[in-house]
Design a protein around this motif. Sequence first.
Motif, PDB file in Angstrom:
ATOM      1  N   ILE A  43       0.833  -1.209   0.000  1.00  0.00           N
ATOM      2  CA  ILE A  43       0.000   0.000   0.000  1.00  0.00           C
ATOM      3  C   ILE A  43       0.863   1.252   0.000  1.00  0.00           C
ATOM      4  CG2 ILE A  43      -1.827   1.234   1.253  1.00  0.00           C
ATOM      5  CD1 ILE A  43      -2.684  -1.434   0.090  1.00  0.00           C
ATOM      6  N   TYR A  44       2.032   1.188   0.646  1.00  0.00           N
ATOM      7  CA  TYR A  44       2.799   2.404   0.917  1.00  0.00           C
ATOM      8  C   TYR A  44       4.062   2.558   0.087  1.00  0.00           C
ATOM      9  CZ  TYR A  44      -0.308   2.577   4.935  1.00  0.00           C
ATOM     10  OH  TYR A  44      -1.426   2.619   5.728  1.00  0.00           O
TER      11      TYR A  44
ATOM     12  N   ALA B 163      -8.202   3.726  -1.083  1.00  0.00           N
ATOM     13  CA  ALA B 163      -9.596   3.361  -1.366  1.00  0.00           C
ATOM     14  C   ALA B 163      -9.725   1.859  -1.588  1.00  0.00           C
ATOM     15  CB  ALA B 163     -10.096   4.127  -2.583  1.00  0.00           C
ATOM     16  N   GLY B 164      -8.793   1.273  -2.316  1.00  0.00           N
ATOM     17  CA  GLY B 164      -8.833  -0.165  -2.548  1.00  0.00           C
ATOM     18  C   GLY B 164      -8.642  -0.956  -1.280  1.00  0.00           C
ATOM     19  N   TYR B 165      -7.761  -0.481  -0.412  1.00  0.00           N
ATOM     20  CA  TYR B 165      -7.529  -1.178   0.859  1.00  0.00           C
ATOM     21  C   TYR B 165      -8.791  -1.170   1.716  1.00  0.00           C
ATOM     22  CZ  TYR B 165      -4.666  -2.798   4.795  1.00  0.00           C
ATOM     23  OH  TYR B 165      -4.120  -3.535   5.827  1.00  0.00           O
TER      24      TYR B 165
ATOM     25  N   THR C  63      -3.391  -0.815  -9.417  1.00  0.00           N
ATOM     26  CA  THR C  63      -3.248  -0.389  -8.017  1.00  0.00           C
ATOM     27  C   THR C  63      -4.526  -0.654  -7.237  1.00  0.00           C
ATOM     28  OG1 THR C  63      -1.651   1.324  -8.632  1.00  0.00           O
ATOM     29  CG2 THR C  63      -2.795   1.596  -6.522  1.00  0.00           C
ATOM     30  N   LEU C  64      -5.672  -0.383  -7.851  1.00  0.00           N
ATOM     31  CA  LEU C  64      -6.942  -0.660  -7.184  1.00  0.00           C
ATOM     32  C   LEU C  64      -7.079  -2.154  -6.899  1.00  0.00           C
ATOM     33  CD1 LEU C  64      -9.703   0.383  -6.202  1.00  0.00           C
ATOM     34  CD2 LEU C  64     -10.563  -0.017  -8.525  1.00  0.00           C
ATOM     35  N   ALA C  65      -6.699  -2.985  -7.860  1.00  0.00           N
ATOM     36  CA  ALA C  65      -6.815  -4.433  -7.677  1.00  0.00           C
ATOM     37  C   ALA C  65      -5.863  -4.946  -6.599  1.00  0.00           C
ATOM     38  CB  ALA C  65      -6.530  -5.141  -9.007  1.00  0.00           C
ATOM     39  N   LEU C  66      -4.599  -4.523  -6.651  1.00  0.00           N
ATOM     40  CA  LEU C  66      -3.638  -5.076  -5.683  1.00  0.00           C
ATOM     41  C   LEU C  66      -3.895  -4.568  -4.267  1.00  0.00           C
ATOM     42  CD1 LEU C  66      -1.029  -3.060  -4.674  1.00  0.00           C
ATOM     43  CD2 LEU C  66      -0.660  -3.067  -7.141  1.00  0.00           C
ATOM     44  N   SER C  67      -4.373  -3.336  -4.142  1.00  0.00           N
ATOM     45  CA  SER C  67      -4.651  -2.820  -2.803  1.00  0.00           C
ATOM     46  C   SER C  67      -5.915  -3.453  -2.219  1.00  0.00           C
ATOM     47  CB  SER C  67      -4.792  -1.296  -2.832  1.00  0.00           C
ATOM     48  OG  SER C  67      -5.812  -0.893  -3.717  1.00  0.00           O
ATOM     49  N   THR C  68      -6.845  -3.868  -3.072  1.00  0.00           N
ATOM     50  CA  THR C  68      -8.049  -4.534  -2.590  1.00  0.00           C
ATOM     51  C   THR C  68      -7.740  -5.933  -2.078  1.00  0.00           C
ATOM     52  OG1 THR C  68      -9.421  -3.281  -4.143  1.00  0.00           O
ATOM     53  CG2 THR C  68     -10.383  -5.288  -3.225  1.00  0.00           C
ATOM     54  N   THR C  69      -6.819  -6.627  -2.729  1.00  0.00           N
ATOM     55  CA  THR C  69      -6.524  -8.009  -2.348  1.00  0.00           C
ATOM     56  C   THR C  69      -5.393  -8.135  -1.332  1.00  0.00           C
ATOM     57  OG1 THR C  69      -5.031  -8.228  -4.263  1.00  0.00           O
ATOM     58  CG2 THR C  69      -7.323  -8.916  -4.550  1.00  0.00           C
ATOM     59  N   THR C  70      -4.675  -7.052  -1.037  1.00  0.00           N
ATOM     60  CA  THR C  70      -3.560  -7.147  -0.095  1.00  0.00           C
ATOM     61  C   THR C  70      -4.001  -6.824   1.333  1.00  0.00           C
ATOM     62  OG1 THR C  70      -1.219  -6.556   0.201  1.00  0.00           O
ATOM     63  CG2 THR C  70      -2.736  -4.777  -0.355  1.00  0.00           C
TER      64      THR C  70
END
Length: 425
Positions: A56-57, A86-88, A135-142
């Motif tokens: 995320i960071y 937002a994804g997280y 970025t939206l996808a990886l932050s949602t799944t991480t």
Amino acid sequence: MTLPSSRARTPVRAAAPAASAVGATAPAPAPAPAPAPAPVNVLALAVAGAVTVANIYFPQPLLAAVARGLDVSDRTAGLLATTAQAGYALGILLLVPLADTARLRRLTGTLLALTSGALLVAAAAPNALTLLLATLALSTTTVLPQILTPVAAVLAGAERRGRVVGLIGLGLTLGSTLSRTVSGAVSDASGSWRTAYLVAAVATAGLLCVLPRALPERLGVPGACRVPYGRMLAGLPRLLGVHRALRVSALVGACVFAAYSVFWAALVFHLAAPPLGYGPGAAGLFGLLTVPAALASAYAGPLTDRFGTGRVGRWALGCVGLGLAAAGLAPYAPVALAAGAGLVVLGTSACQVANQARVLGLGREVAARVNTVFMLATFGGGALGSLTAAWLYGAYGWRATVLGAASFTALGVLAASWRRSAFRA
């Protein structure tokens, strides 16, 4: 580091006397002993949390390089940070509750694979839109950090819950702090921001060999009725109504993270403005200077186990207040600013440990869901704090911004004192 399980001792019961007369009441059976806490591979869970939360960071120091590489404006590149947050938050809402009923090993393996794939897509992104979607996808799944914390707390048991939550929290703090430094160094050494995404993809994929083995098959009570996914999501607001401790902890967590966000969102601009005039490198150094404070926050876990969440939470709020006072009273003294930043990090991390230890003790059957509600409230406070910082600093300057952060902290103190009994372990 694996915390050993304590052996469950089965009490020896004397044989029940036979009934001497018709209608005699048989003695009530003794309650079954509580299950012994399971072994917890704290090191594996803490490292996994650090690696995944770093996703995320770590892009934040790369934004300028991304803007140049993709030939977009700084404002467009800056959307990456907003998209990641937002994804997280979306992943916490939609995916974390699954941990209460899903097969954990399959769930974590799937999330790690999806995150690694999205990182590879981001590394090869030909334009800004592709990078934003990746970025939206990886932050949602991480969102594994918010799954691993309740899992570790449930496995540890009540007597070690604070300690384990504190150690997992330490991993998350170090992952979010050091990832910025590592990604900047990798980008400078390789000459491309894409290399940092490749390194993150390899590190995340490497967890597939370790993390599933460190987890139980399921988190919930064996044999418990499975709640449908839609009903789980619809029931999240009801948890606030049922559990008073969750309401108080969520409010305190939102207030403290709002104060934290106000401080850090404005600090970079304050350091760059006259008379200090520091560049981005100095601002990054302030993050490194808070690492000792982050390490010290790990002691909040054992203190919570010993003294309860109430004392540790109030002490943490006081720590945040002292840090803000130092930064506000000596706004142009680098030592005071660094000390204030360290105290804010220490107090915020310790308060989070105390809050999470409290809400994760509400029952293993709802552990992931109460953590979802708590983290959503915390992130909501952080978003409010960031917006407040942008307005206060632009309109009134540094001292007014610090006063705004102090106001959020004071509200947290009032919330903690309002129902003090709900804060006790």
